[in-house]
Design an enzyme around this catalytic site. Structure first.
Site, PDB file in Angstrom:
ATOM      1  N   ASP A  74      44.221  46.124  49.363  1.00  0.00           N
ATOM      2  CA  ASP A  74      43.263  46.766  50.266  1.00  0.00           C
ATOM      3  C   ASP A  74      43.203  45.916  51.542  1.00  0.00           C
ATOM      4  OD1 ASP A  74      41.443  48.309  51.520  1.00  0.00           O
ATOM      5  OD2 ASP A  74      39.815  48.044  50.073  1.00  0.00           O
ATOM      6  N   ILE A 165      27.656  51.814  49.908  1.00  0.00           N
ATOM      7  CA  ILE A 165      26.842  51.943  51.126  1.00  0.00           C
ATOM      8  C   ILE A 165      25.408  51.658  50.715  1.00  0.00           C
ATOM      9  CG2 ILE A 165      26.015  53.516  52.935  1.00  0.00           C
ATOM     10  CD1 ILE A 165      28.582  55.194  52.401  1.00  0.00           C
ATOM     11  N   GLU A 166      24.721  50.815  51.472  1.00  0.00           N
ATOM     12  CA  GLU A 166      23.342  50.483  51.110  1.00  0.00           C
ATOM     13  C   GLU A 166      22.386  50.570  52.289  1.00  0.00           C
ATOM     14  OE1 GLU A 166      24.040  47.551  47.281  1.00  0.00           O
ATOM     15  OE2 GLU A 166      23.580  46.612  49.201  1.00  0.00           O
ATOM     16  N   HIS A 271      37.328  40.769  54.621  1.00  0.00           N
ATOM     17  CA  HIS A 271      37.460  39.670  53.664  1.00  0.00           C
ATOM     18  C   HIS A 271      38.788  39.661  52.912  1.00  0.00           C
ATOM     19  CE1 HIS A 271      34.537  42.369  51.175  1.00  0.00           C
ATOM     20  NE2 HIS A 271      35.762  42.639  50.795  1.00  0.00           N
ATOM     21  N   ASN A 272      39.701  40.560  53.293  1.00  0.00           N
ATOM     22  CA  ASN A 272      41.097  40.516  52.789  1.00  0.00           C
ATOM     23  C   ASN A 272      42.001  40.687  53.989  1.00  0.00           C
ATOM     24  OD1 ASN A 272      40.330  40.595  50.097  1.00  0.00           O
ATOM     25  ND2 ASN A 272      41.030  42.668  49.749  1.00  0.00           N
ATOM     26  N   PRO A 303      27.815  39.879  50.183  1.00  0.00           N
ATOM     27  CA  PRO A 303      27.052  40.754  49.299  1.00  0.00           C
ATOM     28  C   PRO A 303      26.927  40.185  47.890  1.00  0.00           C
ATOM     29  CG  PRO A 303      29.284  41.575  49.517  1.00  0.00           C
ATOM     30  CD  PRO A 303      29.189  40.361  50.409  1.00  0.00           C
ATOM     31  N   HIS A 327      33.013  35.550  49.911  1.00  0.00           N
ATOM     32  CA  HIS A 327      32.845  36.936  50.379  1.00  0.00           C
ATOM     33  C   HIS A 327      31.945  37.741  49.461  1.00  0.00           C
ATOM     34  CE1 HIS A 327      35.302  38.211  47.092  1.00  0.00           C
ATOM     35  NE2 HIS A 327      35.477  39.424  47.566  1.00  0.00           N
ATOM     36  N   GLY A 330      31.423  37.504  43.218  1.00  0.00           N
ATOM     37  CA  GLY A 330      32.593  37.405  42.348  1.00  0.00           C
ATOM     38  C   GLY A 330      32.250  37.908  40.960  1.00  0.00           C
TER      39      GLY A 330
HETATM   40  P1  5GP Z   1      35.539  42.627  46.400  1.00  0.00           P
HETATM   41  O1  5GP Z   1      35.714  42.866  47.831  1.00  0.00           O
HETATM   42  O2  5GP Z   1      36.248  41.379  45.967  1.00  0.00           O
HETATM   43  O3  5GP Z   1      35.945  43.784  45.575  1.00  0.00           O
HETATM   44  O4  5GP Z   1      33.995  42.395  46.116  1.00  0.00           O
HETATM   45  C1  5GP Z   1      33.058  42.105  47.076  1.00  0.00           C
HETATM   46  C2  5GP Z   1      31.738  41.635  46.499  1.00  0.00           C
HETATM   47  O5  5GP Z   1      30.752  42.647  46.679  1.00  0.00           O
HETATM   48  C3  5GP Z   1      31.660  41.361  44.999  1.00  0.00           C
HETATM   49  O6  5GP Z   1      32.127  40.084  44.701  1.00  0.00           O
HETATM   50  C4  5GP Z   1      30.172  41.489  44.701  1.00  0.00           C
HETATM   51  O7  5GP Z   1      29.538  40.232  44.836  1.00  0.00           O
HETATM   52  C5  5GP Z   1      29.664  42.408  45.796  1.00  0.00           C
HETATM   53  N1  5GP Z   1      29.213  43.734  45.305  1.00  0.00           N
HETATM   54  C6  5GP Z   1      29.849  44.556  44.441  1.00  0.00           C
HETATM   55  N2  5GP Z   1      29.167  45.710  44.300  1.00  0.00           N
HETATM   56  C7  5GP Z   1      28.061  45.622  45.096  1.00  0.00           C
HETATM   57  C8  5GP Z   1      26.979  46.511  45.416  1.00  0.00           C
HETATM   58  O8  5GP Z   1      26.869  47.643  44.931  1.00  0.00           O
HETATM   59  N3  5GP Z   1      26.047  46.062  46.300  1.00  0.00           N
HETATM   60  C9  5GP Z   1      26.110  44.818  46.877  1.00  0.00           C
HETATM   61  N4  5GP Z   1      25.163  44.469  47.745  1.00  0.00           N
HETATM   62  N5  5GP Z   1      27.120  43.966  46.596  1.00  0.00           N
HETATM   63  C10 5GP Z   1      28.095  44.358  45.733  1.00  0.00           C
HETATM   64 MN    MN Z   2      38.340  47.032  48.923  1.00  0.00          MN
HETATM   65 MN    MN Z   3      36.330  44.089  49.307  1.00  0.00          MN
END
Ligand code: 5GP
Ligand code: MN
Ligand code: MN
Length: 398
Positions: A74, A165-166, A271-272, A303, A327, A330
């Protein structure tokens, strides 16, 4: 807390910002550190965990080479956040439920895309010539992707998994919108295509690797320049995708909430990704795989999970992390493990007060499947300063 652990290797060391790291991730980091073109050291962020080839939460600076699998599938995945001129007093549960439904209608999630990209024509237009040129030189690039136009209809779409989305409230009860997404199917097609080319390149030149997912392109080799062009295209597309969704969400909010304006520059960070930067006396390629840039004064987003806090941070420009930080929290466990361990009732408990899906389909995203974000933040006090603490009141998952 500064660096917690250092692994030594014959080539460069690995510096790790946590004690909470498994043996598999350490082995992966050691493999990366053994590559001859890695510059100075490998940095592992506090949210480090096992990835494909390269560890998630790692920062890899390289001389005249890029590992496409380290940039990831991604390309340009990241976050955008913006603060609004609204406070907790302007929102109530009834309005927020309408907001949740509106976002769900306006932003396609999972595999869905826009039927028609007329709304987003401005967002799509700048990307057409670049992709045309790339696919002319690499007709195989889209072989598994389907219709060429799909990339345009995916602009302004969230994708699946843990993209989200939040709507959040910060420590001062100010309303924020924040979202997580990347370069969608087209970024994945580009990444997969070049990862395969890099593997073939290794075989052709009989280069032995500690892990086949660390196949790389050397500067000056046949595909290097095209990969750089493609990756930059996908990174820019990801950033535009997040901005397009932010615009859609703000327009949706405007239908249900009092009139508002956006009171910060939107923070939009990958972040990637890979970028050309200067570290420890050399111009190098810096690959952040599950890490954000945290140069002196840079704004970033870290997040937590769908039931924990998230942070808007300002980088401290620590050279030891190549000006980077974590990022996210985890994962603590895999999706499969989370589904086995937790129930819908656990999910409801762990997302109390958040308007979001609470069905079986999202149990794998339960907050308990992620590490403690506050531990991550404590471990990176030398990398970032916390500006705002956000807690979601609405969460739409991909
Ligand atoms: P990645 O980009 O590696 O897939 O994950 C990004 C980070 O987003 C995860 O490590 C986790 O801490 C955070 N995350 C995952 N789902 C949610 C979500 O629904 N809400 C929020 N605020 N953070 C999330
Ligand atoms: Mn992604
Ligand atoms: Mn991501």
């Amino acid at each position: 807390m500064p660096i917690r652990q250092e692994l030594h290797s014959p080539n460069v060391p690995v510096r790790i910002w946590t004690d909470d790291i498994d043996e598999g991730s350490k082995a992966q980091l050691a493999n990366i550190a053994s590559l001859p073109f890695v510059h100075h050291h490998v940095a592992a962020m506090p949210d480090v965990h096992l990835g494909i080839g390269a560890t998630i939460g790692s920062v890899i600076a390289t001389h005249q080479a890029i590992i496409p699998a380290a940039v990831g599938v991604d390309i340009g995945c990241g976050m955008v956040a913006a603060r609004l001129s609204l406070t907790a007093n302007d929102i109530d549960e009834k309005r927020l439920r309408k907001v949740f439904d509106q976002i769900t209608r306006d932003v396609p999630v999972g595999r869905a895309q826009h039927d028609d990209n007329r709304v987003l024509v401005e967002a799509v237009r700048p990307f057409e010539p670049g992709l045309k040129a790339l696919t002319e030189r690499h007709p195989q690039l889209l072989k598994t992707f389907g219709k060429f136009s799909r990339w345009a209809n995916q602009m302004g779409t969230l994708g699946g998994g843990n993209h989200f989305i939040e709507v959040c409230l910060d420590e001062a009860n100010q309303v924020w919108v924040m979202l997580h997404s990347g370069s969608r199917g087209i970024g994945n097609a580009i990444a997969s295509y070049f990862i395969e080319l890099a593997r073939k390149d290794m075989a052709r030149h009989m280069i032995q690797l500690p892990d086949r997912d660390l196949a790389y392109f050397r500067e000056g080799s046949e595909y290097f320049a095209d990969y750089v062009e493609a990756v930059h295209w996908a990174q820019a597309y990801a950033m535009a995708n997040r901005q397009a969704m932010l615009d859609l969400v703000l327009a949706g909010l405007a239908r249900h909430l009092p009139a508002f304006s956006v009171t910060t520059e939107a923070v939009n960070c990958h972040h990637n990704y890979v970028a050309r930067e200067h570290h420890f006396g050399a111009d190098v390629w810096v690959t952040r795989k599950g890490a954000i840039r945290a140069g002196q004064g840079d704004l970033g987003i870290v997040p937590g999970s769908m039931g924990a806090c998230s942070y808007i941070v300002r980088g401290k420009g620590n050279p030891e992390s190549f000006c980077s930080s974590a990022h996210g929290a985890g994962r603590r466990m895999s999706r499969t493990a989370a589904t086995k361990r937790f129930t819908e009732a656990d999910l409801a408990r762990q997302t109390e007060g958040v308007i979001c899906r609470k069905d079986k389909g999202v149990v794998d995203e339960i907050p308990g499947a992620y590490k403690d974000i506050d531990e991550v933040m404590a471990n990176q006090r030398d990398l970032t300063e916390i500006l705002h603490t956000l807690k979601q009141v609405v969460c739409v998952k991909g």
